[in-house]
Scaffold this active site. Structure first.
Site, PDB file in Angstrom:
ATOM      1  N   ASP A   1      -3.948   3.980 -13.704  1.00 47.57           N
ATOM      2  CA  ASP A   1      -3.901   2.824 -12.799  1.00 47.57           C
ATOM      3  C   ASP A   1      -5.119   1.929 -12.972  1.00 47.57           C
ATOM      4  OD1 ASP A   1      -1.658   4.132 -11.940  1.00 47.57           O
ATOM      5  OD2 ASP A   1      -2.136   4.016  -9.810  1.00 47.57           O
TER       6      ASP A   1
ATOM      7  N   VAL B   1       0.847  -1.201   0.000  1.00 47.50           N
ATOM      8  CA  VAL B   1       0.000   0.000   0.000  1.00 47.50           C
ATOM      9  C   VAL B   1       0.882   1.250   0.000  1.00 47.50           C
ATOM     10  CG1 VAL B   1      -1.743   1.277   1.319  1.00 47.50           C
ATOM     11  CG2 VAL B   1      -1.845  -1.228   1.205  1.00 47.50           C
TER      12      VAL B   1
END
Length: 331
Positions: A162, A112
């Site tokens: 993305d 993350v």
């Protein structure tokens, strides 16, 4: 009469979506320049179970967090770390005018806040599972649109790159408002190494930093942004020509240009220096910068030496492969 027992079949859907690395063009892509991006073989996983609770329940194993939202509630949902995923799911329910309740369990191999597209891969996987539950098929454009609702909350002004790569997989040249172009990567393409600085950062804050710098010094920063776009085109030609030395030089130059717009970090600079000095063809930050991850490309025979040199500096480093798979579904 004997009692009859009716067994209700509960549908369960499994979905995955890949991580990504941006080979060239981050930040410039926000302003309409091209970027080159590849999906890699790290995955986000979603397990969706249809329920009769009247709620959407989301559980993240990696974060150790959960949230629950009653579908007929007039109250705004709580805005915790899972709220962006909920927004993507509600976008799909609104699209079909449905109130389907489900429990969604998320797990992920993707670090993350590291520049590898975790914040896109997770909502893409979740959106795909719910879309498939309702419609019985995958509409990748609709899934990408839903996942972008999450990205808008997380990043403010996402480029869309993305969510696109997490949905479609493969290697693409991407430019906002244009059709992405698939790039066929030769089989002898160098190995891609991902190096994690361990430094957490906010993509939204870094995008905002570049925006402010661009507004303050447009005559200085605009040419740098354009140079990154031009460099990306040159990198694509280098891949077509299988000129990997030139590609490596362009990647390292891309890092220096990104540093010029204020998104590098001393740890990223150290990674680039260490990788190139120990046999990598080139190296650069990937994603928003400011920490997160860097990438390096190198020939197979140099992989071990480059990895050992980076590990000696205290960095986590691993080799990844291009993933041709985008979002996938199993039932």
């Amino acid at each position: 009469m004997k009692n009859l027992q009716v067994k209700v079949m509960t549908r369960e859907i499994l979905s995955t979506a890949p991580a990504k690395v941006i080979l060239c063009g981050e930040h410039a892509v926000v302003y309409g320049e091209p970027a080159l991006v590849t999906a890699i073989n790290l995955k986000a996983y979603c397990r969706l179970t249809e329920t009769k609770t009247g709620k959407i329940e989301i559980v993240s194993k990696n974060l150790g967090k959960s949230m629950s939202y009653t579908l007929d509630s007039r109250e705004e949902p709580s805005k915790n770390e899972l709220y962006p995923i909920l927004r993507s799911l509600l976008h799909i329910l609104d699209k079909f005018d449905k109130r389907v309740s489900a429990r969604i369990e998320i797990s992920s191999e993707i670090p993350v806040s590291a520049g590898l597209g975790s914040s896109a891969a997770v909502p893409v996987a979740c959106s795909a599972a719910l879309y498939y539950l309702i419609n019985g098929k995958l509409d990748r454009e609709a899934i990408m649109e839903a996942a972008r609702e999450a990205e808008k909350i997380i990043h403010g002004r996402p480029s869309g790159i993305d969510t696109m790569i997490a949905t479609f997989g493969g290697v693409y040249a991407y430019r906002k408002f244009e059709e992405p172009i698939k790039i066929d990567v030769p089989k002898d393409f160098p190995k891609i190494l991902v190096i994690d600085t361990g430094v957490k950062r906010s993509t939204g804050a870094l995008v905002e930093r570049v925006r402010k710098l661009k507004e303050r010094y447009p005559k200085v920063i605009d040419p740098v942004i354009h140079a990154i776009g031009r460099l990306t085109i040159e990198a694509i030609y280098a891949i077509f020509d299988r000129d990997y030395e030139r590609l490596g030089e362009l990647l390292t130059l891309n890092h220096r240009l990104l540093s010029a717009v204020g998104v590098s970090h001393e740890q990223l600079d150290l990674i680039v220096k260490t990788a190139v000095e120990n046999g990598a063809l080139g190296a650069k930050l990937t994603g928003a910068g400011g920490g997160g991850c860097a990438i390096a490309i190198c020939y197979e025979e140099h992989v071990e030496h480059v990895i050992n040199a980076l590990k000696a500096q205290g960095f986590k480093c691993f080799s990844v492969n291009v993933s041709e798979d985008g979002v996938t579904i199993e039932e």
